[in-house]
Scaffold this active site. Structure first.
Site, PDB file in Angstrom:
ATOM      1  N   LYS A 201       1.212  -1.164  -0.516  1.00 53.89           N
ATOM      2  CA  LYS A 201       0.008  -0.327   0.182  1.00 53.89           C
ATOM      3  C   LYS A 201       1.009   0.931  -0.091  1.00 53.89           C
ATOM      4  O   LYS A 201       2.400   0.984   0.255  1.00 53.89           O
ATOM      5  CB  LYS A 201      -0.834  -0.035   1.102  1.00 53.89           C
ATOM      6  CG  LYS A 201      -0.210   0.390   2.658  1.00 53.89           C
ATOM      7  CD  LYS A 201      -1.157   1.036   4.031  1.00 53.89           C
ATOM      8  CE  LYS A 201      -0.738   1.324   5.085  1.00 53.89           C
ATOM      9  NZ  LYS A 201      -1.438   1.020   5.959  1.00 53.89           N
ATOM     10  N   GLY A 236      -9.570   2.083   7.175  1.00 51.58           N
ATOM     11  CA  GLY A 236     -10.350   2.650   6.285  1.00 51.58           C
ATOM     12  C   GLY A 236      -8.719   1.296   5.414  1.00 51.58           C
ATOM     13  O   GLY A 236      -8.387   0.863   4.702  1.00 51.58           O
TER      14      GLY A 236
END
Length: 325
Positions: A201, A236
């Site tokens: 990520k 998230g």
């Protein structure tokens, strides 16, 4: 003869702030003691008053407070309680912090930023703490911020054994949600005999809690994936990682995290996620609006109580976790 001999025995006393009384009472039950009666209230302007209703002179005192919302109030209350114990002539003071506030601010990413995790350690030391006992720090190096013993407890045995008892281990893949969790995920792999995958990520440095998931490294197709993290804050990161796993063919995704911070949009994200189960511990209280069937909360009270007993009896806290490394 010089000096005076005493015939007194060591005395353990357990104190709690007001942040998470359920966990404190569970730890007390495991130890077979009662929490020391404490008078605590807020003045009209927000100042905190604390007074213990039993003498702590000469006792080994353990002060438990988890840094939940409103986090700054409960940190301040713990510091005030620490000062009260120091001035009450406690023999030793161990601070039990199941969730260590400001742990994510453990280094400078850019200039003119604080290292708030170090500041926290300095505050504890100055207020009178001799020792810190905490659970799953965001990064291990925070132990070095405190000038004294730090007992770092792990939720991995409880979480991993729960997952291992529910899932077919032949289909299990342990997934790290980012590169920083790979070492912890490796321990999971060793304990469960499962392969490892990683979600790569990238964060937006100018937008807090904004994560862009790029790719999954490892084979997750047709697998039951267990995402392991130390905390879920807004949800998230973990929900985006779960979506990436489903997009790569995962059959099911289970999420485990030690600390359920669960701020802001977390409730909606968890409810709407395709994740089949979120497994947390009770280091933080779970918000009432998150009373969902797919949220499981496991207790850390037995682990904390065992560590307290080892510290009090001059035993080995490390021996409780030797099979997790």
């Amino acid at each position: 003869m010089t000096g005076i001999k005493t015939t007194g025995e060591k005395k353990l006393m357990l104190f709690s702030g007001r942040a998470h009384p359920d966990l404190a009472e569970a730890v007390a039950r495991e130890l077979g003691v009662e929490l020391v009666p404490t008078r605590a209230f807020d003045f009209a302007n927000g100042e905190i008053y604390v007074r213990f209703q039993e003498s702590a002179r000469g006792a080994d005192c353990f002060l438990i407070q988890s840094h939940t919302r409103p986090i700054n109030q409960w940190i301040m209350e713990q510091l005030i309680m620490l000062d009260a114990l120091k001035r009450a002539s406690a023999r030793s003071i161990t601070v039990i912090v199941p969730f260590y506030g400001y742990a994510r601010q453990d280094k400078k990413h850019r200039g003119r930023e604080p290292i708030s995790a170090r500041l926290m350690a300095d505050l504890f030391k100055t207020a009178g703490a001799d020792r810190i006992l905490t659970v799953d720090l965001h990064t291990d190096q925070i132990q070095g911020f405190f000038d004294g013993p730090v007992d770092h407890l792990f939720a991995l045995p409880i979480l991993a054994d729960y997952v291992g008892s529910k899932v077919d281990r032949n289909k299990l893949t342990v997934v790290s949600p980012d590169a920083g969790r790979v070492r912890v995920a490796d321990r999971w792999c060793d304990r469960l005999g499962a392969p490892l995958a990683i979600v790569h990520k990238r964060r937006d440095p100018d937008v807090a809690n904004q994560v862009k998931v790029h790719e999954v490294v490892g084979d997750v197709k047709g697998r039951v994936c267990v995402l392991v993290d130390d905390m879920i804050d807004t949800g998230g990161t973990i929900c985006a990682a779960a979506d990436a796993l489903f997009a790569n063919g995962a059959e099911d995704v289970i999420v485990t995290a030690t600390h359920g911070v669960l701020s802001g949009p977390a409730a909606d994200r968890l409810k709407n996620s395709k994740v089949s189960e979120f497994i947390l511990t009770d280091t933080l209280p779970t918000p009432g609006e998150l009373n969902l069937d797919k949220i499981t909360v496991l207790s850390m009270a037995p682990t904390i109580a065992n560590a307290v007993r080892e510290v009090f009896e001059d035993g080995s806290v490390t021996s409780l976790f030797e099979d997790t490394h």
